[in-house]
Write a protein that holds these residues in place. Structure first.
Motif, PDB file in Angstrom:
ATOM      1  N   ARG A 243      -4.099  -4.536  -9.274  1.00 42.85           N
ATOM      2  CA  ARG A 243      -2.917  -4.584 -10.146  1.00 42.85           C
ATOM      3  C   ARG A 243      -1.699  -5.159  -9.415  1.00 42.85           C
ATOM      4  O   ARG A 243      -0.811  -5.731 -10.054  1.00 42.85           O
ATOM      5  CB  ARG A 243      -2.606  -3.191 -10.690  1.00 42.85           C
ATOM      6  N   MET A 244      -1.647  -5.004  -8.101  1.00 42.71           N
ATOM      7  CA  MET A 244      -0.521  -5.536  -7.329  1.00 42.71           C
ATOM      8  C   MET A 244      -0.705  -7.014  -6.965  1.00 42.71           C
ATOM      9  O   MET A 244       0.269  -7.689  -6.604  1.00 42.71           O
ATOM     10  CB  MET A 244      -0.332  -4.725  -6.032  1.00 42.71           C
ATOM     11  N   VAL A 245      -1.914  -7.528  -7.059  1.00 44.72           N
ATOM     12  CA  VAL A 245      -2.225  -8.894  -6.627  1.00 44.72           C
ATOM     13  C   VAL A 245      -1.310  -9.969  -7.228  1.00 44.72           C
ATOM     14  O   VAL A 245      -0.883 -10.881  -6.508  1.00 44.72           O
ATOM     15  CB  VAL A 245      -3.721  -9.219  -6.903  1.00 44.72           C
ATOM     16  N   PRO A 246      -0.978  -9.921  -8.535  1.00 50.97           N
ATOM     17  CA  PRO A 246      -0.114 -10.981  -9.084  1.00 50.97           C
ATOM     18  C   PRO A 246       1.220 -11.129  -8.361  1.00 50.97           C
ATOM     19  O   PRO A 246       1.829 -12.202  -8.389  1.00 50.97           O
ATOM     20  CB  PRO A 246       0.096 -10.529 -10.540  1.00 50.97           C
ATOM     21  N   VAL A 247       1.678 -10.060  -7.726  1.00 48.27           N
ATOM     22  CA  VAL A 247       2.947 -10.103  -6.994  1.00 48.27           C
ATOM     23  C   VAL A 247       2.717 -10.202  -5.486  1.00 48.27           C
ATOM     24  O   VAL A 247       3.343 -11.000  -4.792  1.00 48.27           O
ATOM     25  CB  VAL A 247       3.814  -8.864  -7.309  1.00 48.27           C
ATOM     26  N   THR A 248       1.797  -9.402  -4.969  1.00 43.26           N
ATOM     27  CA  THR A 248       1.677  -9.272  -3.514  1.00 43.26           C
ATOM     28  C   THR A 248       1.082 -10.504  -2.835  1.00 43.26           C
ATOM     29  O   THR A 248       1.474 -10.827  -1.717  1.00 43.26           O
ATOM     30  CB  THR A 248       0.820  -8.035  -3.162  1.00 43.26           C
ATOM     31  N   ILE A 249       0.151 -11.194  -3.493  1.00 40.96           N
ATOM     32  CA  ILE A 249      -0.468 -12.358  -2.845  1.00 40.96           C
ATOM     33  C   ILE A 249       0.508 -13.522  -2.713  1.00 40.96           C
ATOM     34  O   ILE A 249       0.649 -14.099  -1.624  1.00 40.96           O
ATOM     35  CB  ILE A 249      -1.754 -12.786  -3.596  1.00 40.96           C
ATOM     36  N   PRO A 250       1.244 -13.919  -3.786  1.00 45.32           N
ATOM     37  CA  PRO A 250       2.257 -14.972  -3.594  1.00 45.32           C
ATOM     38  C   PRO A 250       3.298 -14.593  -2.551  1.00 45.32           C
ATOM     39  O   PRO A 250       3.713 -15.419  -1.732  1.00 45.32           O
ATOM     40  CB  PRO A 250       2.891 -15.101  -4.991  1.00 45.32           C
ATOM     41  N   VAL A 251       3.726 -13.324  -2.569  1.00 45.03           N
ATOM     42  CA  VAL A 251       4.725 -12.853  -1.610  1.00 45.03           C
ATOM     43  C   VAL A 251       4.189 -12.925  -0.184  1.00 45.03           C
ATOM     44  O   VAL A 251       4.894 -13.320   0.750  1.00 45.03           O
ATOM     45  CB  VAL A 251       5.160 -11.410  -1.968  1.00 45.03           C
ATOM     46  N   PHE A 252       2.914 -12.554  -0.015  1.00 44.76           N
ATOM     47  CA  PHE A 252       2.298 -12.544   1.310  1.00 44.76           C
ATOM     48  C   PHE A 252       2.308 -13.938   1.931  1.00 44.76           C
ATOM     49  O   PHE A 252       2.739 -14.115   3.087  1.00 44.76           O
ATOM     50  CB  PHE A 252       0.859 -12.024   1.201  1.00 44.76           C
ATOM     51  N   PHE A 253       1.880 -14.935   1.186  1.00 48.37           N
ATOM     52  CA  PHE A 253       1.819 -16.289   1.746  1.00 48.37           C
ATOM     53  C   PHE A 253       3.212 -16.884   1.948  1.00 48.37           C
ATOM     54  O   PHE A 253       3.442 -17.612   2.924  1.00 48.37           O
ATOM     55  CB  PHE A 253       0.964 -17.188   0.853  1.00 48.37           C
ATOM     56  N   CYS A 254       4.142 -16.548   1.079  1.00 43.94           N
ATOM     57  CA  CYS A 254       5.519 -17.010   1.279  1.00 43.94           C
ATOM     58  C   CYS A 254       6.128 -16.340   2.513  1.00 43.94           C
ATOM     59  O   CYS A 254       6.918 -16.961   3.244  1.00 43.94           O
ATOM     60  CB  CYS A 254       6.364 -16.725   0.045  1.00 43.94           C
ATOM     61  N   GLY A 255       5.763 -15.078   2.752  1.00 49.20           N
ATOM     62  CA  GLY A 255       6.236 -14.391   3.961  1.00 49.20           C
ATOM     63  C   GLY A 255       5.732 -15.056   5.227  1.00 49.20           C
ATOM     64  O   GLY A 255       6.484 -15.236   6.189  1.00 49.20           O
ATOM     65  N   LEU A 256       4.454 -15.455   5.235  1.00 46.30           N
ATOM     66  CA  LEU A 256       3.898 -16.166   6.394  1.00 46.30           C
ATOM     67  C   LEU A 256       4.581 -17.523   6.578  1.00 46.30           C
ATOM     68  O   LEU A 256       4.822 -17.964   7.710  1.00 46.30           O
ATOM     69  CB  LEU A 256       2.391 -16.359   6.220  1.00 46.30           C
TER      70      LEU A 256
END
Length: 513
Positions: A243-256
């Motif tokens: 359920r968190m994937v739609p937000v957490t995955i884009p955020v994760f790669f932008c953080g890197l």
């Protein structure tokens, strides 16, 4: 010249803190009851929150426990909250307190293994600071997703202190094996290497801190409030993650991506390389350790490695409260490395106990926030908004702002309880509730990296013994966190608005949730 009693009192009051700071704290103590009784308890509550955040910001002038503690004692005394409410907050957050007391001490007894592993990483084939930063950020994210952000930060603080103390011994002329106080200021003619080394350690620690937030937001065990949120939503580990994937995955790669950019362009305090002289000192230390390592030392490393596996498995499987697992680490590590004297055990608790006491004071401020309903007008306003997309976005934004001001654990807990109450009363539907849960979790975890008080892991880093050594102040942490905070907050908001609903609908259609 004789010293008057008043002068002697002022010299003792808050010790070596600047006089302007002392007088400002006294002013706070005078103005708070005036505002509480003559103006409004609600206004005085917000005054107290701002004053406490100020004490955190001035952590290098005076440890926040003392001035913050005075403010908390006064708040209880004049009726802004009660001792029972403070006790209730402590009981509710006892797992966090146990984590600090026992887990941080447990990590202390693993420091030989940690220093061994991280020395190999630092002196191994990775010479690029950018690649090294990404590796540290990724490692912190992975560990935080399955363990706990505070535990990860405690590990890295222990390692960084070890690295700094090695350099400190040599630079102070004592050699790598000498006894010393690494907190003592170095007086050396050429401070170029020292300042660069401090900057190098600062940047790595900030990358780790943000990495712990990137990983922590993904799972129900990554942050303390995630467990509470998942429990109220009725989600297990897998469903929470999806359920968190739609937000957490884009955020994760932008953080890197931000990690790479700030290192490449050497902005916001990043980009410092490990000085060659310092690298050579660490190489010499590693060589000396390898040459003088006895079979008994090797056995200690192996036992610490086995205990580390136990730590990771027990935390990932949630076999017990994190603090109790930390206690088991203390027992196992001391038993199998031969530490049996009480004074040797006591050293392990020196780092965590001041911060634990500070966290108790913090929960006293949280009790004031609850008793004075400081957040209630905001929550009521959000629930009254009819435009659902706007409502969802504002939940995320307001959660983020309040988490920066106070603490993400508290904000997440308050908001999920209020939203669950609205669901039970039929004010919102189950579908709306599920979307709100994602907005609350991501809102409390992502924008809160902007300030040290926003996340317990950041606050622990700021108030650790390492922070003054490497010149990591409240202001500097805010500056270094700024590119991450802005990017994570905006990408998170964009994902909430445009990715969350369609991707959630897709997950339903394929039976993943």
């Amino acid at each position: 010249m004789p010293v008057s009693l008043l002068s002697a009192f002022l010299k003792n009051f808050l010790g070596k803190s600047p006089n302007w700071y002392k007088f400002l704290i006294i002013f706070f103590l005078i103005i708070n009851p005036v505002v509480f009784f003559l103006v409004s308890p609600f206004v005085s509550g917000w005054f107290l929150v701002v004053e406490f955040i100020f004490t955190l910001a001035m952590a290098l002038k005076c440890y926040p426990l003392q001035p913050g503690g005075l403010l908390a004692i006064q708040a209880v005394s004049i009726g802004m909250t009660s001792a029972d409410q403070v006790k209730y907050e402590l009981v509710s957050n006892v797992e966090v307190l146990l984590l600090l007391i026992f887990m941080v001490a447990g990590i202390y007894f693993m420091k030989q293994l940690l220093l061994f592993i991280f020395t190999k990483i630092l002196l191994g084939g990775i010479r690029s600071k950018t690649v090294l930063s990404v590796v540290f950020c990724l490692a912190a994210a992975f560990l935080s997703a399955f363990l706990d952000a505070l535990t990860v930060i405690a590990v890295v603080i222990s390692v960084a202190i070890g690295f700094y103390s090695i350099y400190h011994r040599v630079a102070s002329g004592g050699g790598t094996a000498s006894s010393h106080d690494h907190a003592r200021e170095l007086h050396i003619p050429d401070r170029h290497d020292l300042e660069n080394y401090r900057a190098f350690l600062r940047s790595l620690l900030m990358h780790v801190g943000v990495g712990s937030a990137l990983g922590g937001v993904m799972t129900m065990v990554g942050e303390p409030q995630n467990l509470i949120i998942a429990g109220e939503a009725g989600w297990q580990f897998g469903e929470f993650f999806i359920r968190m994937v739609p937000v957490t995955i884009p955020v994760f790669f932008c953080g890197l991506l931000i990690c790479v950019l700030v290192e490449k362009f050497k902005i916001f305090g990043y980009g410092a390389e490990l000085p060659e002289n310092v690298r050579q000192i660490l190489i010499d230390y590693d060589n000396e350790e390898r040459e003088t390592r006895t079979k008994q030392d090797v056995i200690k490393l192996w036992m610490q490695g086995i205990i580390a596996i136990w730590l990771i498995v027990s935390l990932a499987m949630h076999l017990a409260a994190v603090g109790l697992i930390g206690l088991s680490v203390i027992i196992l590590a001391t038993v199998f490395t031969g530490v049996t004297e009480e004074r040797s055990l006591g050293k392990a608790f020196e780092e965590a106990l001041p911060f634990t006491a500070l966290l108790v004071v913090f929960f006293s401020i949280v009790a004031v926030i609850i008793d004075q309903d400081l957040f209630k007008p905001i929550i009521d306003m959000l629930l009254d908004i009819e435009n659902k997309s706007m409502q969802l976005a504002l939940f995320y934004i307001v959660d983020g702002i309040l988490s920066m001001i106070s603490d993400n654990v508290f904000v997440g807990t308050v908001y999920i309880n209020e939203v669950k109450s609205a669901l039970m009363k039929g004010v919102i539907s189950r579908e709306q509730f599920d979307y709100f849960v994602v907005a609350i979790n991501t809102g409390t975890n992502l924008p809160s990296v902007a300030t040290p008080n926003g996340q317990a892991a950041f606050l622990f880093l700021l108030t650790s013994s390492l922070a003054p050594i490497i010149r990591l102040s409240y202001y500097r942490m805010i500056v270094m966190a700024l590119p991450y905070a802005v990017t994570l907050a905006l990408v998170g908001l964009f994902s909430i608005l445009f990715f969350l609903e369609p991707m959630t609908s897709y997950f339903y259609s394929v039976g993943w949730i």
